[in-house]
Motif scaffolding. Sequence first.
Motif, PDB file in Angstrom:
ATOM      1  N   HIS A   1      28.276 -13.464  39.202  1.00 20.41           N
ATOM      2  CA  HIS A   1      28.787 -13.876  40.515  1.00 20.41           C
ATOM      3  C   HIS A   1      30.181 -13.297  40.759  1.00 20.41           C
ATOM      4  O   HIS A   1      30.507 -12.880  41.883  1.00 20.41           O
ATOM      5  N   SER A   2      30.997 -13.257  39.713  1.00 26.47           N
ATOM      6  CA  SER A   2      32.363 -12.748  39.853  1.00 26.47           C
ATOM      7  C   SER A   2      32.372 -11.263  40.195  1.00 26.47           C
ATOM      8  O   SER A   2      33.245 -10.793  40.935  1.00 26.47           O
ATOM      9  N   GLU A   3      31.418 -10.516  39.654  1.00 19.70           N
ATOM     10  CA  GLU A   3      31.330  -9.089  39.980  1.00 19.70           C
ATOM     11  C   GLU A   3      30.952  -8.901  41.457  1.00 19.70           C
ATOM     12  O   GLU A   3      31.522  -8.047  42.151  1.00 19.70           O
TER      13      GLU A   3
ATOM     14  N   TYR B   1      22.875 -10.196  35.996  1.00 21.25           N
ATOM     15  CA  TYR B   1      21.787 -11.074  36.446  1.00 21.25           C
ATOM     16  C   TYR B   1      20.536 -10.821  35.602  1.00 21.25           C
ATOM     17  O   TYR B   1      19.817 -11.757  35.239  1.00 21.25           O
ATOM     18  N   SER B   2      20.285  -9.561  35.287  1.00 20.11           N
ATOM     19  CA  SER B   2      19.125  -9.231  34.456  1.00 20.11           C
ATOM     20  C   SER B   2      19.266  -9.852  33.069  1.00 20.11           C
ATOM     21  O   SER B   2      18.294 -10.364  32.498  1.00 20.11           O
TER      22      SER B   2
ATOM     23  N   LEU C   1      17.032 -15.457  29.811  1.00 26.21           N
ATOM     24  CA  LEU C   1      17.128 -16.818  29.281  1.00 26.21           C
ATOM     25  C   LEU C   1      16.362 -17.828  30.132  1.00 26.21           C
ATOM     26  O   LEU C   1      16.402 -19.025  29.857  1.00 26.21           O
ATOM     27  N   GLY C   2      15.694 -17.315  31.172  1.00 24.65           N
ATOM     28  CA  GLY C   2      14.783 -18.191  31.904  1.00 24.65           C
ATOM     29  C   GLY C   2      15.215 -18.617  33.291  1.00 24.65           C
ATOM     30  O   GLY C   2      14.443 -19.282  33.988  1.00 24.65           O
ATOM     31  N   LYS C   3      16.408 -18.267  33.732  1.00 23.50           N
ATOM     32  CA  LYS C   3      16.830 -18.628  35.082  1.00 23.50           C
ATOM     33  C   LYS C   3      16.631 -17.437  36.001  1.00 23.50           C
ATOM     34  O   LYS C   3      17.086 -16.332  35.713  1.00 23.50           O
ATOM     35  N   THR C   4      15.954 -17.629  37.125  1.00 25.91           N
ATOM     36  CA  THR C   4      15.632 -16.513  38.013  1.00 25.91           C
ATOM     37  C   THR C   4      16.866 -16.078  38.806  1.00 25.91           C
ATOM     38  O   THR C   4      17.784 -16.867  39.060  1.00 25.91           O
TER      39      THR C   4
ATOM     40  N   MET D   1      19.833 -18.258  40.795  1.00 20.41           N
ATOM     41  CA  MET D   1      21.256 -18.004  40.597  1.00 20.41           C
ATOM     42  C   MET D   1      21.951 -17.747  41.929  1.00 20.41           C
ATOM     43  O   MET D   1      23.064 -18.239  42.170  1.00 20.41           O
ATOM     44  N   THR D   2      21.298 -16.981  42.795  1.00 18.61           N
ATOM     45  CA  THR D   2      21.885 -16.686  44.104  1.00 18.61           C
ATOM     46  C   THR D   2      22.015 -17.946  44.939  1.00 18.61           C
ATOM     47  O   THR D   2      23.048 -18.186  45.587  1.00 18.61           O
ATOM     48  N   LEU D   3      20.967 -18.775  44.935  1.00 14.58           N
ATOM     49  CA  LEU D   3      21.019 -20.031  45.685  1.00 14.58           C
ATOM     50  C   LEU D   3      22.122 -20.942  45.159  1.00 14.58           C
ATOM     51  O   LEU D   3      22.824 -21.595  45.940  1.00 14.58           O
TER      52      LEU D   3
END
Length: 327
Positions: free
Chosen positions: A60-62, A100-101, A106-109, A113-115
Amino acid sequence: MYGGGSIFEPVKLDELAHEDPVKLAEFEARIQRGEKIEPDDWMPALYRKQVIRMIEQHAHSEIIGALPEGTWITRAPGFRRKMALLAKVQDEVGHAQLLYSAAETLGKTREQMTLDLISGKSKYSNVFNYPTFTWADSTVISWLIDAGAIVNQMANARGSYGPYCRALERICAEESFHLKYGHDAVVYLATGSSKQRQMIQEALNRWWPPIMTFFGPADKISAHTEILMRWKVKMATNDECRQQFLDMYVPKVWELTLTLPDPLLRKNEAGTWEYTEPDWEEFKQVINGKGTCNKERLAVRRMAEEKGAWVREALLKPEATYVKPLA
């Protein structure tokens, strides 16, 4: 890069009580041996949770970090600097995709993450919630904040989670170019006209307090440092990274005969930098959405998500957007 709604709240180590003690002991032994943990390996739920939090907030910081510099692409002085800044911003967005990839393993889409980002649930580095009033602000970000990022990321690239470490290796290589670009731009202003020197000095004055909080809370009040160090997700504490940054870059600032807005900043006889304690209450407020530019940054990210929805839909369901050609 750091941030998080629970950044000052203690980590609940009692979660480990529910883990298989034999598996937990072997997991920690592997980490102590310097082995990498891969996505299909057994890991405690708390490790998974902490690594997702750390990688996601870095990603998110990037993304958000590209915004304060991105506003200066069209206003950068001269075509060469416009092209260089455009390439830098593109790199930062690319770094987010790598991260993000890594988090997805680790299982979180990525969608979740965006939401979580645009809803304010997930956090990102506090420094990107401050405005860039002048071109000089953009150059300070490119030099000193990217320098801080390299200090942190070079350490963590030796950490325990394989996908994150591999992503950091590439990111650090690209960040080193960003740092050189920023340093060149700062030197140009610092050795230029009196107006240019005034611009860069004022920018340093504005950005130094946020830069001092960039590595996260002091170790004595950090909620996550202990467990992340234990599991070698972090390879240096917040205060250690801050000291290393000061060692490397305060002399470079002073070489340009620029000043830093901290009358207490000095290296003591023990070789440790002393400085004014950052305003951790302001840091906490900014992290939790009450900074100068928090709403603006998330509004831009929300707009991009909404306007890009049709592209994602077309890629995932091409038959829904297929138009039969005319006979």
